[in-house]
Design an enzyme around this catalytic site. Sequence first.
Site, mmCIF file in Angstrom:
data_model
loop_
_atom_site.group_PDB
_atom_site.id
_atom_site.type_symbol
_atom_site.label_atom_id
_atom_site.label_comp_id
_atom_site.label_asym_id
_atom_site.label_seq_id
_atom_site.Cartn_x
_atom_site.Cartn_y
_atom_site.Cartn_z
ATOM 1 N N SER A 86 0.845 -1.195 0.000
ATOM 2 C CA SER A 86 0.000 0.000 0.000
ATOM 3 C C SER A 86 0.875 1.237 0.000
ATOM 4 O O SER A 86 2.010 1.219 0.509
ATOM 5 C CB SER A 86 -0.917 0.012 1.232
ATOM 6 O OG SER A 86 -1.558 1.278 1.383
ATOM 7 N N TYR A 101 -1.825 -1.574 10.465
ATOM 8 C CA TYR A 101 -1.987 -1.809 9.024
ATOM 9 C C TYR A 101 -0.783 -1.284 8.250
ATOM 10 O O TYR A 101 -0.190 -2.003 7.423
ATOM 11 C CB TYR A 101 -3.262 -1.138 8.524
ATOM 12 C CG TYR A 101 -3.480 -1.270 7.037
ATOM 13 C CD1 TYR A 101 -4.005 -2.440 6.492
ATOM 14 C CD2 TYR A 101 -3.154 -0.226 6.172
ATOM 15 C CE1 TYR A 101 -4.193 -2.560 5.122
ATOM 16 C CE2 TYR A 101 -3.341 -0.338 4.815
ATOM 17 C CZ TYR A 101 -3.865 -1.504 4.292
ATOM 18 O OH TYR A 101 -4.047 -1.625 2.930
#
Length: 362
Positions: free
Chosen positions: A231, A244
């Site tokens: 990401s 995350y």
Amino acid sequence: MNAKPKQLSTRLPKSFDGPDEPWHYYLTIDLVSKVLGYTILHPWVAWVLVLCLRAQATPWARPEMCIAIAWAFLMSLISIFTAISNRIAYGTAREVDLSEEVIVITGGVEGLGALIAEVYGMRNANVAVLDTKKVDDEEAEEKGVLYYQCDVGDAEQVEAVAKEIIEDLGPPTILINNAGIVYNKSILETTAQEAERIFRTNTLSHFHTLRTFLPHMLSSPHGGTVVTISSVLAHLGATNLSTYTASKAALLALHSSLRAELSQHPNGDAVKTILVTPGQISTKMFAGVKTPSNFLAPVVASVDVAREIIGMVEGGRGGEIAVPLYSRWVQILGVLPVGVQTVIRRWSGIDRAMKSVGMKHE
């Protein structure tokens, strides 16, 4: 001969239920960049401009002709340099025949993974999806995909399922590590169990699948492809996303180490690696999060990311996929003065975006 074609139900995304956005909503820097890439920034178009000027009998010494030639040479040199750079970094493309490939996708029941799995399923490829969610046999048959209920964060489950996949489809040659979960919680609110689960699913699962499936690719005469989906937040970090972002940042180092180890392996050149670092994707994982600027940081449609991944996989190439445009250059933020970084973060709203969402997805 008289058999009727199978009719598949179609469900449009929820965004189609709402009113159309104004025209300028769809005008983004990515669209501008794409148009420029096919026009004045394309070497062939640049040389066509030179030919057009020459067709008008423009003298070689005229300023406009000199500028056009210089621009065409510059665009050509950039294109050649990029091609050479990619060749040095990723080697020659491997030959991909979907009828002989076995594709394993983790977290492929929903979101981006599901879209990729269904595309390959419609093309009669050999697709195995590993996910904790169960899919009934009728739906699996309709999509042309084999689903295996498996927690990819558990090494023993991955090894057990691998034996089933090899028996059902054959040795895997394409691995798309897509599984991921997220909790919208601060560091102080996150429990030890939640942090452990995030890392098991988002990070350790990559170790388990690589250790299990990579040996088959290295021993295959056709090689293989490994896709690591990280990401853009792995470069940035964000409020309420500590677990995350940390788990995704670990994948950047893992991917670099994987490439380094493959370069030292006798058959490593035959295994292509693809790193995907997308921005905000239009999936339910980050539904409700508002982008700070739709022009500079648009929300990426899942189909666009899937198309990039599928195109590179089927082209037998290795490389990096970073969409939208800002995600390609976000690493530059790290070399700017810390004061400038702070101003940019405040302006972007990245550290405020998650506070009003109240999100928890798995």
